[in-house]
Design an enzyme around this catalytic site. Sequence first.
Site, PDB file in Angstrom:
ATOM      1  CB  CYS A   1       9.643 -12.670  -3.946  1.00  0.00           C
ATOM      2  SG  CYS A   1       7.786 -12.535  -3.943  1.00  0.00           S
TER       3      CYS A   1
ATOM      4  NE  ARG B   1       7.098  -5.367  -4.895  1.00  0.00           N
ATOM      5  CZ  ARG B   1       8.304  -5.600  -3.764  1.00  0.00           C
ATOM      6  NH1 ARG B   1       9.557  -5.365  -4.243  1.00  0.00           N
ATOM      7  NH2 ARG B   1       8.006  -6.446  -2.770  1.00  0.00           N
TER       8      ARG B   1
ATOM      9  CG  ASP C   1       0.490  -8.341   0.971  1.00  0.00           C
ATOM     10  OD1 ASP C   1       0.071  -7.463   1.683  1.00  0.00           O
ATOM     11  OD2 ASP C   1       0.958  -8.197  -0.222  1.00  0.00           O
TER      12      ASP C   1
ATOM     13  CG  HIS D   1       4.645   7.217  -6.920  1.00  0.00           C
ATOM     14  ND1 HIS D   1       3.770   7.829  -7.705  1.00  0.00           N
ATOM     15  CD2 HIS D   1       3.694   6.358  -6.236  1.00  0.00           C
ATOM     16  CE1 HIS D   1       2.273   7.436  -7.462  1.00  0.00           C
ATOM     17  NE2 HIS D   1       2.348   6.244  -6.600  1.00  0.00           N
TER      18      HIS D   1
END
Length: 755
Positions: free
Chosen positions: A680, A474, A633, A367
């Site tokens: 993206c 996101r 991905d 994070h």
Amino acid sequence: MRGALGGPRVLLRRLREVMAERVSAQERLDKVVVLIAANMVAEVCSVYVLRVDGTLELYATEGLKREAVHETVLKADEGLVGLVASEANPINLSEAQAHPAFSYRPETGEEVYHSFLGVPILRAGNTLGVLVVQNRARRTYTEEEEEALQTTSMVLAEMIASGELSALARPGAEPAARHTMHVQGASLSDGIALGHVVLHEPRVVITNVIADDLPRELKRLDTAISTLRSDLDRMVEHRDVADGGEHRDVLEAYRMFSYDQGWLHRIREAVSTGLTAEAAVERVQSDTRARMLRASDPYLRDRLHDLDDLANRLMRVLMGQDHAPGREQMPDNAIVVARSMGPAALLDYDRKKLRGLILEEGGPTSHVSIVARALGIPTVGEIENATGLVEPGDAVIVDGTTGNVHLRPPQDIEVAYGERVKLRARKQAQYRALRERPCVTKDGEKVALMINAGLTIDLPHIEETGAAGIGLFRTELQFMVAPTLPRVGEQLSLYRSVLDAAEKKPVIFRTLDIGGDKVLPYMRNFEEENPALGWRAIRLGLDRPGLLRSQVRALLRASGGRELRLMFPMIAMVEEFDKAKSLVEIELTHLRRHGHQLPDRVHIGTMLEVPSLLFQLDELFERVDFLSVGSNDLMQFLYAADRGNTRVSDRFDPLSAPVLRALKEIADKARKHGKPVSLCGELASQPIGALALAIIGYRALSLSPSAVGPVKALLLDLDTRRGQEAILPYLAQPVGSVSIRSKLEDFAAAEGLQL
Ligand code: PEP
Ligand code: MG
């Protein structure tokens, strides 16, 4: 104590006097070894200092031949001294010559001494040198003597760390402590920063090492331990998160360790050798750190980390300091060094003064890295023992682009980096000048450049970059940086402020992409063999729709009276899209029935990240309003290469025929169906990637904010038709080499494009 003259406390007091004397560094060292030898009734006392080249140099001796001082230099693993240094552990032998590691240097004349006691000179867990006593007779040094010698070595650690001995060193053979050092870590956030070290958790500076009144110190220690325990009790009971975001189980572990008899016994023992309570805690902490640095078992390392933290807390109690010290003395160019840090702690720093960040832990998806990237703070992670390698105020360079860190850099490195910073600043100024220019190629093709975002701190980037909107928001980032599950109201307010900041520009919200490696600490996690292929993103959303539905409701409400664009992550079959879309329709009906203001229009699209969709493109385009390719991905699944595993992630080039053929097929089908498509993933943020994408037909890209300038500069100079002539033939024909990268580089060079 048997064999010692006056005991360790007398020795420490005498050493304190020697430290205060106005003599040269060599004279001081010479006096120290004489004092130690006399006090321990040893014939020999020697100090070896670890040098930058990893060798150990004899700096002072009482008993060995004086000519050997500064002449005898041992290899890192040579003899018993080398072993003490490398293991950071004492060695206590009555017959040293029988030990397999024994070796001797004839120039020192040490062969006549049989017994040997060597202790590492440690500071924050790092070995700075070795302190040795030797006796001719075969005697066994008692545990108390071993303890006393370790205590004494703290005084030498201070002397070495202060830099006082550097004057005695030959160039290139300086003491390793406080010397220039280059370490390689993981790049977590781009950019270069030069500045001075600020320890996120400042070490407690102990000013009084030597105790005057032993019973009083023991009493102080006992009182501090009780205070520590009751503080921890209070924190554990005070709900689940307390004291700077620490989690309950961490606090539970601290509480357990505060009753650890072994630990407490070692501290008490250190006090009884003559240290103040706080110095005793530090001594034991340094041993813990040394063990931690050598422990390979991750569980053990974690526990040792906990003990290290607990020692810090105990020292603070003893010194009457708050747990979170003030930050008033931040230098203007602060490089914060931390073992680990939560995102909220990073946001607490004064943004104007914070230039860079170095972490011992933390991967790219942690994070704090996400927040560091959003704030544009160059960050390097995975620097082992970073907090132990630096002193507050040290000069340091953080190269977040390559993962390099230079501690106390030599001047030439500093100058070189200074130049690079200036060059980057000049380039940034050039990019800023392009802000208002529409992104149109030389041959008149419009390319919409949008940005990727996820937190409120990202929002100013829309204005700064002049982006056409947010191509990927996101939404999981809000969930990842929060200590507890964000309530619908909090989600709603974030989405509203995003739409407000974007004004009329489009924003594409992606519904929660959690699971896999995106773990939420407050949600139950399931162990999975292959988390990237597991129960994540839309799969989780469809199986347990509660969370997804409340998020969709928040998105719909936030967009009342405006347009909403939302898309789903990890769709693998068109049926999943249908189900997800019907869920949105149900929520819309629900809101309508309750009289809420509805969005003017809802565009529903999907990410294309799973290769199975490549074979359902027609069916997909018939259903979606738009599509966004997630190349991060998609690449990992196409090549079956984990995107987070550097051993395999760079093995396959996204700029290769198989990938570009697939991406071109998507763009061609989108055009045929008259549906907008963008990309993206990270590929679009690299100028060479954006070049390839523009050539194969992409007219919308979503980038990291820092990539908008360089990509726009390139596209403004590009003639896409000439690019197609040069590159497309390599995609259409069978090719010898599947990599198109070099062809793109050649084309860019021929056309004068800046990659
Ligand atoms: C992607 O997969 O390309 C993408 C943009 O999503 P994320 O990086 O958040 O997985
Ligand atoms: Mg993805």
